[in-house]
Design a protein around this motif. Structure first.
Motif, PDB file in Angstrom:
ATOM      1  N   UNK A  84       1.027   2.603  -7.423  1.00  0.00           N
ATOM      2  CA  UNK A  84       0.852   3.020  -6.039  1.00  0.00           C
ATOM      3  C   UNK A  84       2.137   2.724  -5.289  1.00  0.00           C
ATOM      4  N   UNK A  90       3.219   9.086   0.030  1.00  0.00           N
ATOM      5  CA  UNK A  90       3.307  10.168  -0.952  1.00  0.00           C
ATOM      6  C   UNK A  90       1.997  10.959  -0.957  1.00  0.00           C
ATOM      7  N   UNK A  91       2.025  12.101  -1.618  1.00  0.00           N
ATOM      8  CA  UNK A  91       0.811  12.921  -1.651  1.00  0.00           C
ATOM      9  C   UNK A  91      -0.212  12.312  -2.611  1.00  0.00           C
ATOM     10  N   UNK A  92      -1.418  12.869  -2.560  1.00  0.00           N
ATOM     11  CA  UNK A  92      -2.538  12.276  -3.297  1.00  0.00           C
ATOM     12  C   UNK A  92      -2.247  12.194  -4.792  1.00  0.00           C
ATOM     13  N   UNK A  95      -0.221   9.158  -5.538  1.00  0.00           N
ATOM     14  CA  UNK A  95      -0.564   7.961  -4.759  1.00  0.00           C
ATOM     15  C   UNK A  95      -1.006   6.792  -5.624  1.00  0.00           C
ATOM     16  N   UNK A  97      -3.928   5.987  -7.016  1.00  0.00           N
ATOM     17  CA  UNK A  97      -5.286   5.450  -6.938  1.00  0.00           C
ATOM     18  C   UNK A  97      -6.084   6.095  -8.064  1.00  0.00           C
ATOM     19  N   UNK A  99      -9.142   6.888  -9.213  1.00  0.00           N
ATOM     20  CA  UNK A  99     -10.145   7.957  -9.178  1.00  0.00           C
ATOM     21  C   UNK A  99      -9.724   9.096  -8.254  1.00  0.00           C
ATOM     22  N   UNK A 100      -8.595   8.983  -7.584  1.00  0.00           N
ATOM     23  CA  UNK A 100      -8.125  10.050  -6.690  1.00  0.00           C
ATOM     24  C   UNK A 100      -6.870  10.738  -7.220  1.00  0.00           C
ATOM     25  N   UNK A 127      -2.795   0.014  -9.006  1.00  0.00           N
ATOM     26  CA  UNK A 127      -4.007   0.118  -8.181  1.00  0.00           C
ATOM     27  C   UNK A 127      -5.263   0.181  -9.043  1.00  0.00           C
ATOM     28  N   UNK A 128      -5.161  -0.170 -10.302  1.00  0.00           N
ATOM     29  CA  UNK A 128      -6.349  -0.312 -11.154  1.00  0.00           C
ATOM     30  C   UNK A 128      -6.872  -1.729 -10.945  1.00  0.00           C
ATOM     31  N   UNK A 129      -8.150  -1.843 -10.525  1.00  0.00           N
ATOM     32  CA  UNK A 129      -8.734  -3.148 -10.155  1.00  0.00           C
ATOM     33  C   UNK A 129      -7.644  -3.944  -9.448  1.00  0.00           C
ATOM     34  N   UNK A 189     -14.524   4.366 -11.443  1.00  0.00           N
ATOM     35  CA  UNK A 189     -14.645   3.453 -10.319  1.00  0.00           C
ATOM     36  C   UNK A 189     -13.882   2.144 -10.537  1.00  0.00           C
ATOM     37  N   UNK A 190     -13.721   1.759 -11.758  1.00  0.00           N
ATOM     38  CA  UNK A 190     -12.950   0.555 -12.063  1.00  0.00           C
ATOM     39  C   UNK A 190     -13.542  -0.668 -11.390  1.00  0.00           C
TER      40      UNK A 190
ATOM     41  N   UNK B 181      -3.099   4.358   2.955  1.00  0.00           N
ATOM     42  CA  UNK B 181      -2.344   5.181   2.018  1.00  0.00           C
ATOM     43  C   UNK B 181      -2.037   6.516   2.692  1.00  0.00           C
ATOM     44  N   UNK B 182      -0.951   7.128   2.319  1.00  0.00           N
ATOM     45  CA  UNK B 182      -0.703   8.524   2.681  1.00  0.00           C
ATOM     46  C   UNK B 182      -0.005   8.753   4.006  1.00  0.00           C
ATOM     47  N   UNK B 220      -0.159  16.184   5.768  1.00  0.00           N
ATOM     48  CA  UNK B 220      -0.478  16.795   4.493  1.00  0.00           C
ATOM     49  C   UNK B 220      -1.952  16.560   4.190  1.00  0.00           C
ATOM     50  N   UNK B 222      -5.345  15.821   1.723  1.00  0.00           N
ATOM     51  CA  UNK B 222      -5.653  14.945   0.597  1.00  0.00           C
ATOM     52  C   UNK B 222      -6.665  13.889   0.974  1.00  0.00           C
ATOM     53  N   UNK B 223      -7.032  13.094  -0.022  1.00  0.00           N
ATOM     54  CA  UNK B 223      -7.949  11.979   0.194  1.00  0.00           C
ATOM     55  C   UNK B 223      -7.181  10.693  -0.075  1.00  0.00           C
ATOM     56  N   UNK B 224      -7.150   9.812   0.907  1.00  0.00           N
ATOM     57  CA  UNK B 224      -6.302   8.628   0.853  1.00  0.00           C
ATOM     58  C   UNK B 224      -7.101   7.394   1.251  1.00  0.00           C
ATOM     59  N   UNK B 240     -15.488  -5.994  -7.288  1.00  0.00           N
ATOM     60  CA  UNK B 240     -14.487  -5.033  -6.809  1.00  0.00           C
ATOM     61  C   UNK B 240     -14.948  -3.641  -7.193  1.00  0.00           C
TER      62      UNK B 240
END
Lengths: 401, 251
Positions: A84, A90-92, A95, A97, A99-100, A127-129, A189-190, B181-182, B220, B222-224, B240
């Motif tokens: 991350x 930055x764009x998705x 990014x 993450x 699951x995104x 960004x994993x767990x 979901x991690x 984010x984003x 932009x 997206x999903x952030x 978590x």
């Protein structure tokens, strides 16, 4: 984008043009030895296959406007990882993450791409767990330098002579046991079980303190302007105390200039935040920047570190008035007259803005200067003799021509 | 309130119905509006309330009774009604209010956290020592991830180029450092430090009881994610990421 690891690895080349590429390796079997001589297991990033992962990871550098591709290889004995790019907007897809965007699984590699628009101080981390992987060590700093001059905070910003980066975090050794680090996770979901967090060690640039211990030091000369990049990747709040003689001034936060700079002796940096602080010590001295690590629930200080700050030498700049140089009228409209004693052999005149930027210089010693076209405000004029000694004075321009 | 892992934590609420509501409510006013608010106290104890911006003007509502409080929206920004005892806000006696000029979409984030034992002691009328506070659950508007994604009041949605206001209240006892984010957002209101107004940031620390108003203009789609960057607060009941985490969804 994910690509399976091939038999032969390509060498990476850090290009010096506008398109840059950097290689990072993600590892799960790093080690770190703490001040009590115990060694803990860490995760981390490394720059090459033969390198041990470091905590923090290598600092990445890029210039404003350049495009950077991070080629991330996961060679981590099982866990998925991401990168991350914290604060870089930055764009998705890039990014990091899970699951995104996507996860780089064990024995795969993937690309993270972005264009660096704003000079400043940023972070990168898995960004994993994230609670576990960041505590484990998967983080580092990313610095975007000004395109034209790496010794400037941003275009039109403050000039400096030296910079230092301070990245803070904490270690709870319980979190570095295999039972915590080796938790499996589902790909979407991690989820994971995380223990209570009670850090025993408090880090600056990976150097651990166990209360009051000096973890690092910064050295510079009186008159040199120093740019401090402060970043907090930990779970505790940082409270900095700057000795007064450093004349600390906050100029930026999270990669953006503040609307107006703030002089301060105290600064809180909370988790995820970054700050740019200018130091302008005009006198020599030796003191410490004190750094407290504070619990976010109680604001109680849980740990402390100090950074020895050694400012060497005196300012070395006598004033123009000291040596009999007269400048008039001051304040004025930019048309300046000056007289120099016959005993001085002045070879040049330099004019600096209040931000420390050289705006005019000449070797023609004519007895007058014309700053009529410059904006009104404070300027610093230096007269330089044949031996390189400087004699300075402050000029206030009050009217536009 | 019911936590993400089905644990129960005793809590008060101020809601628009006569039933307890874990979901945070919000009063919206247009600049210049006058609000006449009638509070019905269904608790067994008397409670007094005041607006954060007017701490010296407290109104008593007796147990079983009701009282009216007036508010005139003389500025654009955020405020909240709160119980007057020191732990009332922590226990849920808070009602955020947002005054706008009506031209921008707006969302509310009431961020807070809970320690189950502390809440159980407080609801019994016992005292607790917050110097030893160690919360287990973390919320936005009374919800935790992934339930936060279903809350229309907190789930920020919009289009590229929109001007979106996010009104944040910290009704907890901890400092929360919200990282976006984003995007970078601009601070329009900050109760802790006025000089923060105008700053463009991606991470916003809010101290207990403080409010902040942010302007988001997405550049932009997206999903952030947005989450507390004290990464312990992204958990709930030790799991978590069942804590203070939501996402922005921009078309």
């Amino acid at each position: 984008m994910r690509i399976l690891l091939v038999l032969f690895l390509s060498l990476f080349v850090l290009a010096s043009d506008a398109q840059s590429k950097v290689l990072l390796i993600g590892r799960n079997l790093g080690t770190k030895t703490l001040p009590d001589s115990n060694t803990i297991r860490t995760f981390g990033f490394a720059k090459g296959l033969n390198d041990n992962p470091s905590v923090p990871g290598p600092t990445l550098h890029v210039r404003e406007g350049d495009s950077l591709t991070i080629d991330f290889w996961n060679i981590s004995q099982g866990a998925g990882h991401t990168i991350h790019l914290h604060g870089l907007d930055v764009d998705q897809a890039n990014d990091g993450v899970p699951h995104l965007s996507y996860t780089v699984e064990h024995m795969e590699h993937g690309y993270y791409k972005f264009k660096a628009p704003h000079p400043g101080t940023y972070l990168y981390h898995c960004h994993v767990i994230s609670s576990i992987h960041v505590q484990a060590g998967m983080y580092g700093m990313l610095i975007v330098h000004t395109k034209s001059d790496s010794l400037k905070t941003w275009e039109g910003g403050y000039r400096f002579d030296k910079e230092f980066a301070l990245l803070t975090s904490e270690i709870d050794t319980f979190w570095h046991q295999d039972t915590v680090l080796n938790q499996g996770h589902d790909h979407m979901i991690h989820t994971a079980v995380i223990p209570k967090f009670n850090p025993q060690f408090f880090l600056v640039n990976g150097h651990a303190s166990r209360n009051e211990r000096e973890v690092d030091s910064i050295h510079f000369k009186a008159g040199e302007k120093v740019f401090l990049r402060l970043a907090n990747i930990g779970n505790l709040a940082n409270k900095y105390h700057f000795p007064s003689f450093l004349n600390a001034q906050i100029v930026s936060s999270d990669g953006r200039a503040l609307p107006s700079a703030e002089m301060t002796n105290e600064l809180w940096v909370f988790p995820g935040e970054r700050y740019g602080v200018l130091l302008d010590a005009t006198l020599q001295g030796k003191d410490s920047i004190q750094l407290g690590f504070h619990n976010m629930n109680t604001l109680k200080e849980e740990g402390r570190a100090s950074l020895l700050t050694h400012v060497q030498g005196s300012l070395g700049i006598r004033t123009a008035e000291d040596v009999g140089i007269a400048v008039f009228p001051n304040p004025g409209n930019g048309h300046i007259f000056y007289s120099i004693p016959a005993s001085l052999s002045i070879q040049g005149v330099q004019v600096y803005s209040n931000k420390g930027e050289l705006v005019f210089e000449t070797n023609a010693i004519t007895g007058s200067l014309n700053l009529g076209l410059f904006p009104k405000g404070l300027y610093h004029i230096q007269f330089i003799d044949e031996d390189g000694h400087s004699y300075s004075m402050t000029y206030l321009k009050i009217d536009q021509q | 309130m019911v936590c993400i892992d089905s644990s129960f934590i005793p809590s008060y609420s101020i809601s628009f119905s006569d039933a307890y509501s874990q979901q945070q409510e919000l009063i919206r006013l247009i600049h210049g509006d006058t609000l006449e608010l009638t509070i019905y106290n269904q608790d067994s104890m008397d409670h007094s309330f005041f607006w954060r911006s007017k701490p010296s003007m407290s109104t008593l509502v007796a147990s079983g009774g009701n009282a009216s409080i007036q508010y005139i929206g003389t500025f654009s920004g955020g405020d909240y009604l709160r119980g007057n005892k020191s732990n009332d806000v922590y226990m849920g006696l808070i009602l955020p209010l947002f005054i706008s000029n009506g031209s921008k979409s707006s969302f509310l984030w009431d961020i807070h956290e809970k320690n189950k034992t502390f809440s159980e002691e407080l609801i019994q009328g016992n005292s607790v020592d917050f110097a030893n506070y160690d919360p287990d659950y973390f919320f936005i508007n009374g919800q935790a991830n992934p339930q936060t994604l279903n809350d229309s009041l907190s789930r920020v949605t919009g289009n590229t180029g929109d001007s979106i206001l996010i009104y944040i209240v910290n009704s907890g006892k901890s400092v929360h450092s919200l990282h976006f984010h984003g995007y970078h957002l601009e601070i329009l209101q900050s109760s802790f430090n006025n000089s923060d107004i105008g700053r463009s940031k991606d991470t916003f620390p809010l101290r207990a009881g403080e409010i902040m108003l942010l302007l988001l203009v997405p550049d932009k789609p997206g999903e952030y994610p947005v989450h507390d960057h004290n990464l312990i607060a992204v958990s709930g009941g030790g799991i978590y990421p069942n804590g203070m985490f939501t996402t922005l969804l921009i078309q």
